[in-house]
Design an enzyme around this catalytic site. Sequence first.
Site, short mmCIF file in Angstrom:
data_model
loop_
_atom_site.label_atom_id
_atom_site.label_comp_id
_atom_site.label_asym_id
_atom_site.label_seq_id
_atom_site.Cartn_x
_atom_site.Cartn_y
_atom_site.Cartn_z
N GLY A 1 -5.97 51.30 51.70
CA GLY A 1 -6.05 49.93 51.17
C GLY A 1 -4.68 49.42 50.80
O GLY A 1 -4.51 48.72 49.78
N ALA A 2 -3.68 49.75 51.63
CA ALA A 2 -2.28 49.50 51.23
C ALA A 2 -1.65 48.29 51.90
O ALA A 2 -0.44 48.09 51.78
CB ALA A 2 -1.45 50.75 51.49
N ARG B 1 -2.08 45.30 51.01
CA ARG B 1 -1.72 44.32 49.96
C ARG B 1 -2.04 44.90 48.58
O ARG B 1 -2.54 46.02 48.48
CB ARG B 1 -2.48 43.01 50.19
CG ARG B 1 -3.99 43.15 50.17
CD ARG B 1 -4.65 41.86 50.66
NE ARG B 1 -6.08 42.01 50.87
CZ ARG B 1 -7.02 41.72 49.98
NH1 ARG B 1 -6.67 41.28 48.79
NH2 ARG B 1 -8.29 41.86 50.28
N ASP C 1 -11.44 52.23 58.45
CA ASP C 1 -12.42 51.94 57.40
C ASP C 1 -12.66 53.24 56.64
O ASP C 1 -13.21 54.19 57.20
CB ASP C 1 -13.73 51.43 58.04
CG ASP C 1 -14.81 51.14 57.01
OD1 ASP C 1 -14.64 51.51 55.83
OD2 ASP C 1 -15.83 50.56 57.40
N TYR D 1 -19.60 48.87 40.53
CA TYR D 1 -18.17 49.21 40.47
C TYR D 1 -17.90 50.20 39.34
O TYR D 1 -17.17 51.18 39.52
CB TYR D 1 -17.39 47.91 40.26
CG TYR D 1 -15.89 48.02 40.27
CD1 TYR D 1 -15.19 48.18 41.46
CD2 TYR D 1 -15.15 47.90 39.09
CE1 TYR D 1 -13.80 48.25 41.47
CE2 TYR D 1 -13.77 47.96 39.09
CZ TYR D 1 -13.09 48.14 40.28
OH TYR D 1 -11.72 48.19 40.28
N LYS E 1 -16.38 53.89 39.76
CA LYS E 1 -15.10 54.27 39.15
C LYS E 1 -15.28 55.42 38.15
O LYS E 1 -14.36 56.21 37.94
CB LYS E 1 -14.46 53.05 38.49
CG LYS E 1 -13.98 52.00 39.50
CD LYS E 1 -13.04 52.57 40.54
CE LYS E 1 -12.20 51.53 41.23
NZ LYS E 1 -11.40 52.11 42.35
P1 NAP Z 1 -7.10 44.18 46.60
O1 NAP Z 1 -5.91 43.31 46.35
O2 NAP Z 1 -8.42 43.55 46.86
O3 NAP Z 1 -6.72 45.17 47.81
C1 NAP Z 1 -7.66 46.12 48.25
C2 NAP Z 1 -7.26 46.61 49.61
O4 NAP Z 1 -8.25 47.57 50.06
C3 NAP Z 1 -7.24 45.48 50.65
O5 NAP Z 1 -6.08 45.57 51.45
C4 NAP Z 1 -8.51 45.74 51.45
O6 NAP Z 1 -8.45 45.33 52.80
C5 NAP Z 1 -8.58 47.25 51.40
N1 NAP Z 1 -9.92 47.74 51.74
C6 NAP Z 1 -11.11 47.26 51.32
N2 NAP Z 1 -12.11 47.95 51.90
C7 NAP Z 1 -11.54 48.86 52.71
C8 NAP Z 1 -12.05 49.87 53.59
N3 NAP Z 1 -13.38 50.05 53.75
N4 NAP Z 1 -11.18 50.63 54.29
C9 NAP Z 1 -9.84 50.45 54.16
N5 NAP Z 1 -9.30 49.53 53.34
C10 NAP Z 1 -10.14 48.74 52.62
O7 NAP Z 1 -7.34 45.18 45.39
P2 NAP Z 1 -6.33 45.76 44.29
O8 NAP Z 1 -6.46 44.94 43.09
O9 NAP Z 1 -5.01 46.01 44.89
O10 NAP Z 1 -7.06 47.15 43.97
C11 NAP Z 1 -6.62 48.40 44.49
C12 NAP Z 1 -7.42 49.52 43.80
O11 NAP Z 1 -7.21 49.46 42.39
C13 NAP Z 1 -8.93 49.40 44.01
O12 NAP Z 1 -9.49 50.68 44.12
C14 NAP Z 1 -9.39 48.73 42.74
O13 NAP Z 1 -10.74 48.98 42.48
C15 NAP Z 1 -8.46 49.37 41.73
N6 NAP Z 1 -8.31 48.59 40.49
C16 NAP Z 1 -7.78 47.32 40.49
C17 NAP Z 1 -7.65 46.64 39.29
C18 NAP Z 1 -7.06 45.24 39.21
O14 NAP Z 1 -7.04 44.67 38.10
N7 NAP Z 1 -6.58 44.65 40.28
C19 NAP Z 1 -8.06 47.23 38.10
C20 NAP Z 1 -8.59 48.51 38.13
C21 NAP Z 1 -8.70 49.19 39.33
P3 NAP Z 1 -8.84 43.82 53.23
O15 NAP Z 1 -7.66 43.01 52.84
O16 NAP Z 1 -9.02 43.91 54.71
O17 NAP Z 1 -10.09 43.48 52.50
#
Ligand code: NAP
Length: 253
Positions: free
Chosen positions: A13-14, A16, A63, A154, A158
């Site tokens: 998921g890198a 973005r 995926d 979620y 988690k």
């Molecule tokens: P984000 O901006 O939505 O980025 C998530 C990335 O994961 C996107 O590039 C997405 O691809 C990719 N992804 C989704 N489903 C996938 C799959 N089946 N296979 C491969 N890649 C996939 O999220 P983020 O905020 O950076 O979050 C990153 C992690 O931190 C997540 O696990 C999230 O739950 C955790 N987290 C985030 C926060 C926060 O406040 N942001 C807080 C706590 C935990 P697409 O662009 O194609 O959808």
Amino acid sequence: MTTLNGKVAVVTGAARGIGAGIARRLASDGARVVVVDLSEDAAAETAAEIVAAGGEAKGFGSDVSDEASVTATVERIVAEWGGIDILVNNAGIIKDNLLFKMTVADWDAVMGVHLRGSFLWARAAQASMVAKKWGRIVNLSSTSAYGSRGQANYSAAKAGIQGFTKTLAIELGPFGINVNAIAPGFIATDMTRASAERMGMEWDDYVTQYLPEIPVRRVGEPADIANVVSFLVGEDSSYVSGQIIDVAGGPAH
Ligand code: NAP
């Protein structure tokens, strides 16, 4: 300072958000980074930015919830770079709703990416780590694991990642593999922007509403998480395993 010295680091998921921040940081720490994301084009774009900045990176489409896709991607990595030393299970989605409105599809989708995805990648990656008697796995949990209205799927996923992390630490520790989790609080990414939009709020208002709950009085950035990943995959953390580290600007639970 180069510390990772050519180690192969996979970040899921890198393309973005937090994952891209982690990928950039590990590349600047000296790792060869595999950017994994659903879209190979998006993954390749982030990898190209890392290369342009002087790092080593490749972008692969996969995926994480699909066993065949994970197996094929790991085979590509092994063929091109010889194995995996570091795995960061970061890919994530949200499908929020109150319990009485939550669909089975939304429950399964969230479990599929976070739990099944982390399991599939860890199971596949441990083989090369065990063979080298060295490895690092970092799983992305969330402070939502401690309870979060509208996020039954979620928060369960988690919280599951926390138990998964501790169990892997016990099983893999004897092979030189440390496994830890980071539980971020509020980090500014597309995921939190989507939450603001879903609640019909402007981003600035959404942030302002959260600030009184965050002791350091700012929201986090992907680099705040990447800094901790950098520590957890290096040698300075070699006696730290099975831990859940809240990175939330204060105590989270
Ligand atoms: P984000 O901006 O939505 O980025 C998530 C990335 O994961 C996107 O590039 C997405 O691809 C990719 N992804 C989704 N489903 C996938 C799959 N089946 N296979 C491969 N890649 C996939 O999220 P983020 O905020 O950076 O979050 C990153 C992690 O931190 C997540 O696990 C999230 O739950 C955790 N987290 C985030 C926060 C926060 O406040 N942001 C807080 C706590 C935990 P697409 O662009 O194609 O959808």
